[in-house]
Design a protein around this motif. Sequence first.
Motif, PDB file in Angstrom:
ATOM      1  N   ILE A 154       0.855  -1.196   0.000  1.00 55.30           N
ATOM      2  CA  ILE A 154       0.000   0.000   0.000  1.00 55.30           C
ATOM      3  C   ILE A 154       0.885   1.238   0.000  1.00 55.30           C
ATOM      4  CG2 ILE A 154      -1.808   1.278   1.198  1.00 55.30           C
ATOM      5  CD1 ILE A 154      -2.571  -1.349   2.628  1.00 55.30           C
ATOM      6  N   ALA A 155       0.722   2.079  -0.988  1.00 52.30           N
ATOM      7  CA  ALA A 155       1.416   3.358  -1.034  1.00 52.30           C
ATOM      8  C   ALA A 155       0.486   4.444  -0.506  1.00 52.30           C
ATOM      9  CB  ALA A 155       1.849   3.689  -2.460  1.00 52.30           C
ATOM     10  N   ASP A 156       0.896   5.076   0.580  1.00 52.25           N
ATOM     11  CA  ASP A 156       0.138   6.199   1.140  1.00 52.25           C
ATOM     12  C   ASP A 156       0.623   7.472   0.453  1.00 52.25           C
ATOM     13  OD1 ASP A 156      -0.840   8.336   2.607  1.00 52.25           O
ATOM     14  OD2 ASP A 156      -0.549   7.400   4.559  1.00 52.25           O
ATOM     15  N   GLU A 157      -0.120   7.906  -0.560  1.00 48.45           N
ATOM     16  CA  GLU A 157       0.227   9.112  -1.316  1.00 48.45           C
ATOM     17  C   GLU A 157      -0.693  10.272  -0.950  1.00 48.45           C
ATOM     18  OE1 GLU A 157       2.284   9.656  -4.446  1.00 48.45           O
ATOM     19  OE2 GLU A 157       2.826   7.610  -5.029  1.00 48.45           O
ATOM     20  N   VAL A 158      -1.158  10.278   0.293  1.00 44.95           N
ATOM     21  CA  VAL A 158      -2.040  11.357   0.737  1.00 44.95           C
ATOM     22  C   VAL A 158      -1.365  12.713   0.558  1.00 44.95           C
ATOM     23  CG1 VAL A 158      -3.128  12.378   2.775  1.00 44.95           C
ATOM     24  CG2 VAL A 158      -3.420   9.942   2.299  1.00 44.95           C
ATOM     25  N   GLN A 159      -0.088  12.815   0.956  1.00 47.37           N
ATOM     26  CA  GLN A 159       0.609  14.099   0.855  1.00 47.37           C
ATOM     27  C   GLN A 159       1.395  14.246  -0.448  1.00 47.37           C
ATOM     28  OE1 GLN A 159       3.346  16.999   3.744  1.00 47.37           O
ATOM     29  NE2 GLN A 159       2.180  15.325   4.596  1.00 47.37           N
TER      30      GLN A 159
END
Length: 446
Positions: A260-265
């Motif tokens: 899972i890549a957290d690309e929120v920012q």
Amino acid sequence: MTPLEQSRHLATAIPGPRSQQLIDRKAAAVSRGVGTTMPVYAARAQGGIVEDVDGNRLIDLGSGIAVTTIGNAAPRVVEAVGAQTAQFTHTCFMVTPYEGYVAVAEALNRLTPGDGEKRSALFNSGSEAVENAIKIARSYTHKSAVVSFDHAYHGRTNLTMALTAKVMPYKHGFGPFAPEIYRAPLSYPFRDAEFGKELATDGALAARRAIDVIDKQVGADNLAAVIIEPIQGEGGFIVPAEGFLPTLLEWCRANDVVFIADEVQTGFARTGRMFACEHEGIEPDLIVTAKGIADGMPLSAVTGRVEIMDSPHVSGLGGTYGGNPVACAAALATIETIESENMVDRAAAIERLMKDRLGRLQAEDDRIGDVRGRGAMIAVELVEPGTTEPDAALAKALAAGAHAAGVIVLTCGTYGNVLRFLPPLAISDELLVEGLDVLALLLADL
């Protein structure tokens, strides 16, 4: 809409009298647990400027924490939001659905890394999307454990606090936290250099260190997902050494673990690519987005491989406000603006300008230990002169001085010693240079 002059201007000391009145009202009405970075109250914002209630115009190097990536009150977004609110503001997609939700999902499936068939689901906040990504991964793998990394930040809900590494202010006093969360060492080149040049520069080696911890403390047979920010946000804008992310992904694929890549920012042109994963050509199983997705309207998403995204049972995903129609309209207008105005290229140009200026400052001042980041996501790590010892006091003093001078900057990092810059891509070069000039003067004064 009257254009807001794109120049820094101090009409009063900061805070001005009207902001001070609102500060007093906040103290009497709002939980003290809700803190604020700047002692001003916003009245208008456009481009690279935020104007407060006292008429002060501030250079915006924060973008509401990477949210107003295309600039506040961007014309296409303003028009789209107005048109949608005139039609309807809410029906709940799970009750009487609407085209906007489907159109946003189609856009995300097209834009996110990977050529295979994908699906998306929409939510409200980054934290909510992270939680749902974990739910989806557990449903798909029938396993429960999750690994996040040192210095990680994934949100403020119970599960995402467990995934987050930093105790203050995010976790202190709020436990117990969700179980089956484990932590592995990140590739942090500036600090890994203390253990040798090879570890600092060889991402594959750093990944094998993390994998060794995962194998020993969790075991692939128990592990549903590995979640990581391709560039850490709150942790200090840490860019892992090249090879770290691909090596982790390869291990996950070989062991039936969802990556899972957290690309929120980092998502939506912020780093000089549409998504930060693209810098190393990796294709996550699931990608989490929020913040810059809708230019200030609350929206988030999980996008990923069809077989993973379709694993939860019908009605296992959702929420009353998820994919709100007004937020969806804003997202479609935001994506159109990014693509039509070549904002990915603009982020790359901002990186060149900022790294050149900050690199020259670093050469002159050994309190700047590191200049790092990508696109319009740049940071300086501040240290005691000639050492790697974190200097949180200097970061705090620089931020306070910048705020008083009319420049919005943010701090971050596990040690509180990182100044981070998240300018909107609509900002002019002149405003960027002026903001950095203010920082240089403050450094000299301190």
